[in-house]
Design a protein around this motif. Structure first.
Motif, PDB file in Angstrom:
ATOM      1  N   ARG A 175       0.829  -1.206   0.000  1.00  0.00           N
ATOM      2  CA  ARG A 175       0.000   0.000   0.000  1.00  0.00           C
ATOM      3  C   ARG A 175       0.869   1.263   0.000  1.00  0.00           C
ATOM      4  NH1 ARG A 175      -4.063  -3.035   2.943  1.00  0.00           N
ATOM      5  NH2 ARG A 175      -2.966  -2.743   4.930  1.00  0.00           N
ATOM      6  N   LYS A 176       1.966   1.211   0.734  1.00  0.00           N
ATOM      7  CA  LYS A 176       2.856   2.369   0.780  1.00  0.00           C
ATOM      8  C   LYS A 176       3.590   2.562  -0.550  1.00  0.00           C
ATOM      9  CE  LYS A 176       3.589   2.022   5.778  1.00  0.00           C
ATOM     10  NZ  LYS A 176       4.596   1.792   6.851  1.00  0.00           N
ATOM     11  N   ILE A 177       4.006   1.440  -1.152  1.00  0.00           N
ATOM     12  CA  ILE A 177       4.750   1.541  -2.410  1.00  0.00           C
ATOM     13  C   ILE A 177       3.862   2.060  -3.526  1.00  0.00           C
ATOM     14  CG2 ILE A 177       5.949   0.207  -4.201  1.00  0.00           C
ATOM     15  CD1 ILE A 177       7.066  -1.561  -2.004  1.00  0.00           C
ATOM     16  N   THR A 178       2.590   1.602  -3.551  1.00  0.00           N
ATOM     17  CA  THR A 178       1.704   2.033  -4.637  1.00  0.00           C
ATOM     18  C   THR A 178       1.375   3.518  -4.569  1.00  0.00           C
ATOM     19  OG1 THR A 178      -0.190   1.266  -3.318  1.00  0.00           O
ATOM     20  CG2 THR A 178       0.642  -0.221  -5.032  1.00  0.00           C
ATOM     21  N   GLN A 179       1.586   4.140  -3.421  1.00  0.00           N
ATOM     22  CA  GLN A 179       1.420   5.591  -3.361  1.00  0.00           C
ATOM     23  C   GLN A 179       2.497   6.297  -4.173  1.00  0.00           C
ATOM     24  OE1 GLN A 179       1.316   6.708   0.768  1.00  0.00           O
ATOM     25  NE2 GLN A 179      -0.494   5.457   1.234  1.00  0.00           N
ATOM     26  N   LEU A 180       3.656   5.656  -4.278  1.00  0.00           N
ATOM     27  CA  LEU A 180       4.759   6.225  -5.059  1.00  0.00           C
ATOM     28  C   LEU A 180       4.829   5.633  -6.459  1.00  0.00           C
ATOM     29  CD1 LEU A 180       7.520   6.076  -2.284  1.00  0.00           C
ATOM     30  CD2 LEU A 180       6.175   8.064  -2.980  1.00  0.00           C
ATOM     31  N   VAL A 181       4.510   4.332  -6.572  1.00  0.00           N
ATOM     32  CA  VAL A 181       4.564   3.619  -7.855  1.00  0.00           C
ATOM     33  C   VAL A 181       3.190   2.988  -8.081  1.00  0.00           C
ATOM     34  CG1 VAL A 181       5.789   1.915  -9.251  1.00  0.00           C
ATOM     35  CG2 VAL A 181       7.000   3.124  -7.409  1.00  0.00           C
ATOM     36  N   PRO A 182       2.279   3.702  -8.755  1.00  0.00           N
ATOM     37  CA  PRO A 182       0.887   3.215  -8.864  1.00  0.00           C
ATOM     38  C   PRO A 182       0.760   1.840  -9.518  1.00  0.00           C
ATOM     39  CG  PRO A 182       1.039   5.523  -9.489  1.00  0.00           C
ATOM     40  CD  PRO A 182       2.448   5.049  -9.336  1.00  0.00           C
ATOM     41  N   ASP A 183       1.661   1.474 -10.427  1.00  0.00           N
ATOM     42  CA  ASP A 183       1.547   0.196 -11.142  1.00  0.00           C
ATOM     43  C   ASP A 183       2.248  -0.949 -10.429  1.00  0.00           C
ATOM     44  OD1 ASP A 183       0.070   1.359 -13.155  1.00  0.00           O
ATOM     45  OD2 ASP A 183       1.840   1.911 -14.326  1.00  0.00           O
ATOM     46  N   TYR A 184       2.729  -0.727  -9.207  1.00  0.00           N
ATOM     47  CA  TYR A 184       3.458  -1.769  -8.486  1.00  0.00           C
ATOM     48  C   TYR A 184       2.542  -2.965  -8.223  1.00  0.00           C
ATOM     49  CZ  TYR A 184       5.881  -4.213  -4.708  1.00  0.00           C
ATOM     50  OH  TYR A 184       6.476  -5.174  -3.925  1.00  0.00           O
ATOM     51  N   MET A 185       3.071  -4.181  -8.441  1.00  0.00           N
ATOM     52  CA  MET A 185       2.297  -5.402  -8.203  1.00  0.00           C
ATOM     53  C   MET A 185       3.077  -6.317  -7.271  1.00  0.00           C
ATOM     54  SD  MET A 185       0.651  -6.422 -11.918  1.00  0.00           S
ATOM     55  CE  MET A 185       2.166  -6.227 -12.823  1.00  0.00           C
ATOM     56  N   VAL A 186       2.383  -6.868  -6.299  1.00  0.00           N
ATOM     57  CA  VAL A 186       2.977  -7.850  -5.400  1.00  0.00           C
ATOM     58  C   VAL A 186       3.105  -9.172  -6.146  1.00  0.00           C
ATOM     59  CG1 VAL A 186       2.618  -9.186  -3.302  1.00  0.00           C
ATOM     60  CG2 VAL A 186       2.076  -6.737  -3.343  1.00  0.00           C
ATOM     61  N   MET A 187       4.262  -9.807  -6.019  1.00  0.00           N
ATOM     62  CA  MET A 187       4.476 -11.089  -6.703  1.00  0.00           C
ATOM     63  C   MET A 187       5.156 -12.061  -5.754  1.00  0.00           C
ATOM     64  SD  MET A 187       5.810 -10.066 -10.519  1.00  0.00           S
ATOM     65  CE  MET A 187       7.245  -9.225  -9.884  1.00  0.00           C
ATOM     66  N   GLY A 188       4.800 -13.330  -5.884  1.00  0.00           N
ATOM     67  CA  GLY A 188       5.551 -14.389  -5.237  1.00  0.00           C
ATOM     68  C   GLY A 188       5.091 -14.800  -3.868  1.00  0.00           C
ATOM     69  N   GLU A 189       4.126 -14.088  -3.249  1.00  0.00           N
ATOM     70  CA  GLU A 189       3.735 -14.463  -1.892  1.00  0.00           C
ATOM     71  C   GLU A 189       2.938 -15.762  -1.869  1.00  0.00           C
ATOM     72  OE1 GLU A 189      -0.275 -11.639  -1.584  1.00  0.00           O
ATOM     73  OE2 GLU A 189       1.415 -11.319  -0.242  1.00  0.00           O
ATOM     74  N   ARG A 190       2.327 -16.140  -2.994  1.00  0.00           N
ATOM     75  CA  ARG A 190       1.583 -17.407  -3.092  1.00  0.00           C
ATOM     76  C   ARG A 190       2.238 -18.347  -4.093  1.00  0.00           C
ATOM     77  NH1 ARG A 190      -2.380 -13.461  -3.471  1.00  0.00           N
ATOM     78  NH2 ARG A 190      -2.516 -13.807  -5.719  1.00  0.00           N
ATOM     79  N   GLY A 191       3.487 -18.126  -4.444  1.00  0.00           N
ATOM     80  CA  GLY A 191       4.104 -18.854  -5.545  1.00  0.00           C
ATOM     81  C   GLY A 191       4.156 -17.962  -6.775  1.00  0.00           C
TER      82      GLY A 191
END
Length: 457
Positions: free
Chosen positions: A343-359
């Motif tokens: 949530r904090k990163i997307t305030q700076l980088v709107p297109d940021y996507m979380v990857m890898g937490e479920r594989g």
């Protein structure tokens, strides 16, 4: 195809290699740039044989000259489409990497002209062949190097049947890392006690590259950490399927010119390893397999009956060899809850996507922007959604209605009723689990990564 005059215009020949008279009579080099699997080249001259099909490749035409089979290979920079949307700048032969397959018959006298259109010297080694030492192609040891613009000629008799390879023995680390290699098939001159006739005969090379996403030229100093594992310089989904009619006898010849071994695995069938680059395997030494390891510099010939209909996966069983454009220094994030951080990163980088937490499978469904000229890491779509593969992966497609000699893709397999895995809708019993011993506390293992002198090993 291009004319000899246009392609070789102005190229002088080295003294003692090819005379001016021979230069004027060179067979025209045939150039092929399509990445598609070409149909088998039926022999129009010379002794008959059952031709091979080179996966995403082709067979080099020849001409007969006074009873000698003549070929012309041109070493040159090439552009190879590895998969749709991704092209690599490689070195190869006659417009492609790997170069075209050479097919001859046991006992043929063969003459191969090799023209060097590279910026440095080269040579040609005929891997696995029995031939005069002066034709073995090791620069400085058995011959002088082929300078840029020069043409050398190699001539010998194809003395034993089998599957062989060709590649340079000059600046080998660079030239093979850039894709300079090809296959050579010597067919038996008649009925052979250890080589059975087959209905379909496929052949391909294993090779590997390290190409940064967004770039096109391999990093030639890489020793092991390659990020593109290829069959004939193609990665899935760019690798063509192998097709067969149900009940046909199929042969697959696999040569390995990468820097590591590859356990090649076929689903749905068992095969016999019937040959190596040392020759056919005695029948008493064969046993059924579903996976065989192909070490560096080796060839393995697999024979089987395609008796099970379906679309069967066929791949290297090293799991990171069935992915594309991998990074090797990415931390494992499975089980990490980074929602607050995201949530904090997307305030700076709107297109940021979380990857890898479920594989990593989620990556197969993400429409992630990629650098230009980059293959997706996990890709390919099947009839039930993303396949999530890459690299050294293809399929054996077996159909009862595939016509003999038809190598076209039959499309996706239609599973008969009752033969397809599906979601269970009924009640489920509690799964059995091992019982914990009474009074035994749960154990939590804490792992601390080493630091200091061993970091990065």
């Amino acid at each position: 195809m291009v004319s000899r005059r246009n392609f070789l215009g102005g190229a002088a020949l080295a003294a003692g290699t090819v005379s001016k008279v021979a230069m004027a009579a060179l067979p025209e080099p045939v150039i092929q740039t399509s990445p598609d699997t070409q149909p088998p080249l039926q022999p129009a001259s010379g002794r008959p044989y059952n031709p091979v099909v080179t996966l995403n490749g082709w067979t080099l035409p020849w001409r007969m000259n006074g009873g000698v089979k003549e070929f012309h290979l041109v070493a040159e920079p090439v552009v190879r489409e590895m998969t749709p949307g991704f092209k690599a700048h490689l070195w190869g032969y006659n417009g492609q990497s790997p170069g075209p397959t050479i097919e001859v018959v046991e006992g043929d006298r063969v003459r191969i002209f090799v023209t060097n259109k590279l910026p440095e010297v080269t040579s040609m080694h005929w891997h696995g062949q029995r031939l005069p030492c002066g034709m073995d192609g090791v620069t400085g040891l058995t011959q002088a190097p082929i300078a840029p613009g020069k043409t050398y000629v190699y001539e010998f008799v194809a003395r034993r049947p089998g599957t062989f390879m060709y590649h340079p023995h000059a600046d080998e680390m660079v030239q093979m890392a850039m894709g300079m290699m090809g296959l050579w098939i010597t067919h038996p001159k008649g009925k052979h006690p250890l080589i059975d006739p087959v209905d379909r005969d496929y052949v391909f090379l294993l090779n590997a590259y390290d190409i940064e996403p967004g770039s096109a030229t391999p990093k030639i100093m890489t020793m092991l950490d390659f990020n593109l594992w290829t069959w004939n310089s193609r990665v899935f989904p760019g690798i063509a399927p192998l097709v067969a009619r149900q009940g046909e006898k199929v042969r697959i010849r696999v040569g390995n010119l990468t820097m590591t071994n590859h356990p090649i695995h076929l689903h749905g069938h068992e095969f016999m390893v019937t040959g190596t680059d040392g020759g056919p395997v005695p029948r008493s030494a064969r046993w059924p397999e579903v996976t065989t390891d192909v070490a560096v510099g080796q060839m393995r010939q697999l024979d089987f009956i395609a008796d099970e209909e379906g679309d069967w996966a066929f791949h290297c069983h090293k799991s990171h060899h069935t992915m594309n454009a991998m990074g090797h220094n990415v931390p494992t994030m499975i089980g990490v809850d980074h929602r607050q951080l995201a949530r904090k990163i997307t305030q700076l980088v709107p297109d940021y996507m979380v990857m890898g937490e479920r594989g990593m499978h989620d990556m197969t469904e993400m429409e992630m922007p990629l650098p230009d000229n980059t293959a997706a890491m996990m890709t390919g779509n099947g009839p039930f959604g993303p396949v999530g593969m890459g690299g050294m992966f293809s399929m054996l497609k077996v159909r009862k209605d595939q016509k003999a000699g038809d190598y076209s893709d039959p499309g996706w397999f239609k599973h008969p009723p009752g033969t397809l895995a599906h979601e269970w809708q009924g009640p489920l019993a509690e799964p059995a689990r091992p019982a914990a011993s009474a009074g035994t506390p749960a154990v939590e293992v804490n792992i601390r990564k080493p630091t200091g002198a061993h970091h990065g090993h």
